[in-house]
Design an enzyme around this catalytic site. Structure first.
Site, PDB file in Angstrom:
ATOM      1  N   CYS A   3       0.809  -1.224   0.000  1.00 28.82           N
ATOM      2  CA  CYS A   3       0.000   0.000   0.000  1.00 28.82           C
ATOM      3  C   CYS A   3       0.840   1.271   0.000  1.00 28.82           C
ATOM      4  O   CYS A   3       0.340   2.341  -0.330  1.00 28.82           O
ATOM      5  CB  CYS A   3      -0.943  -0.002   1.206  1.00 28.82           C
ATOM      6  SG  CYS A   3      -2.132  -1.363   1.180  1.00 28.82           S
ATOM      7  N   HIS A  12      -3.493   7.084   2.327  1.00 26.29           N
ATOM      8  CA  HIS A  12      -3.876   5.810   1.720  1.00 26.29           C
ATOM      9  C   HIS A  12      -5.279   5.462   2.198  1.00 26.29           C
ATOM     10  O   HIS A  12      -5.581   5.519   3.384  1.00 26.29           O
ATOM     11  CB  HIS A  12      -2.884   4.718   2.134  1.00 26.29           C
ATOM     12  CG  HIS A  12      -3.394   3.331   1.880  1.00 26.29           C
ATOM     13  ND1 HIS A  12      -3.955   2.957   0.671  1.00 26.29           N
ATOM     14  CD2 HIS A  12      -3.454   2.243   2.681  1.00 26.29           C
ATOM     15  CE1 HIS A  12      -4.311   1.694   0.747  1.00 26.29           C
ATOM     16  NE2 HIS A  12      -4.030   1.231   1.949  1.00 26.29           N
ATOM     17  N   ASN A  18     -10.551   0.166  -1.360  1.00 26.48           N
ATOM     18  CA  ASN A  18      -9.113   0.130  -1.101  1.00 26.48           C
ATOM     19  C   ASN A  18      -8.416  -0.597  -2.240  1.00 26.48           C
ATOM     20  O   ASN A  18      -8.546  -1.809  -2.385  1.00 26.48           O
ATOM     21  CB  ASN A  18      -8.859  -0.581   0.232  1.00 26.48           C
ATOM     22  CG  ASN A  18      -7.372  -0.709   0.568  1.00 26.48           C
ATOM     23  OD1 ASN A  18      -6.510  -0.369  -0.226  1.00 26.48           O
ATOM     24  ND2 ASN A  18      -7.087  -1.220   1.757  1.00 26.48           N
TER      25      ASN A  18
END
Length: 316
Positions: free
Chosen positions: A116, A243, A273
């Site tokens: 990520c 994020h 996500n």
């Protein structure tokens, strides 16, 4: 001469698949009550690829948008950095195929597996390449996570989507954004909290509570570091682009960084996500809200454990 060239982001790009998957479909599959997913994650929908779509197809769509918006000739791109956890193949890397699909003949191309945090790693490395070599760099962060989730495992099935985001970095002071400060970090003692074990194809989240706590800690600490490096107070931040892991995570990070909810990007609601792609996706979607002189704080944490943060000055 090292450090001779300035570096600026001159364009953004993004792409998502056509199919939008709403919570009701997943809640029905898992036997969850209506509204359960949004209450716990902030997600209302996400996008999933169709059969036959490749990671490099999605990445190329975002890359084309960024190149088109940049208005530079293809020969100016010296390097393609592809931040992904879901390449088309384990070997060879996907970045050369992406460069080929974009017509970037002769450009270097490499995959970065930073989970990520991958876009932030690519951004810092791309900035260094521009400054040292004086050539433009295309950064694309892309993931197809819908093929890596266990549809029967609640922790992963409700969270993840497919998307790509891109930026073009050039040796110039006359761009849209300059990188003011940055930090990258890792902590391998939390290596197994989330991942795809060797020989398997589906993601496993071993300890969601610990991952939540470590993500908040890492993102907040990295955010504080880049603000201190730049001698910037939280009140000066115009846009917080974290994020998009889980709304509860980045709300907790924002609170620790003393940032108001009003400055926080929330693309997770519609896009879910998509790991490394969430930050450049959010930057591209939010570009119309940026004004000259705005400071944009980016921060991320992910599997590994990897983390990082960057502070941008919007000069567009």
């Amino acid at each position: 001469m090292s450090g001779f060239y300035p570096s600026s982001i001159i364009s953004f790009g993004h792409a998502v698949p056509k199919r939008q998957v709403f919570n009701a479909e997943i809640e029905a599959e898992l036997g969850l009550e209506a509204g359960w997913i949004e209450r716990r994650t902030g997600i209302r929908s996400r996008y999933w690829v169709a059969d036959g779509e490749m990671l490099t197809d999605l990445a190329a769509e975002a890359g084309r948008m960024a190149l088109r918006n940049a208005g530079i000739v293809q020969s100016e791109i010296g390097m393609v950095l592809l931040a992904t956890s879901t390449p088309d193949h384990l070997l060879p890397p996907s970045a050369p195929l992406l460069a080929h699909k974009l017509g970037l003949t002769g450009a270097g191309a490499v995959d970065l597996a930073g989970a990520c945090s991958g876009f932030l790693y690519a951004l810092v490395m791309g900035d260094a390449l521009v400054r040292m070599q004086g050539k433009a760099v295309l950064i694309v962060a892309a993931n197809i996570l819908s093929r890596r989730i266990n549809r029967q495992e609640r922790a992963s099935a409700v969270m993840f989507g497919d998307a790509a985001g891109a930026v073009v970095l050039v040796p110039s002071q006359d761009g849209l954004c300059s990188l003011v400060s940055s930090t990258l970090t890792s902590d391998g003692s939390h290596y197994d909290l989330i991942g795809i074990p060797a020989g398997e194809t589906l993601m496993t989240i071993r300890d969601g509570r610990s991952m939540f706590a470590q993500a908040v800690k890492t993102m907040a600490e990295c955010g504080k570091t880049v603000l201190q490096q730049a001698n910037v107070e939280p009140a000066a931040i115009g846009h917080f682009v974290p994020h998009q892991a889980n709304a509860r995570i980045f709300d907790a990070v924002g609170e620790q960084l003393q940032l108001s909810n009003a400055v926080t990007a929330r693309t997770i609601a519609d896009y879910g996500n998509s790991s490394a792609a969430t930050i450049p996706l959010s930057l591209s979607l939010g570009q119309g809200a940026y004004r000259k002189g705005d400071l944009i704080l980016l921060t991320a944490a992910g599997a590994g454990l990897t983390g990082g943060a960057a502070l941008l000055n919007y000069t567009g």
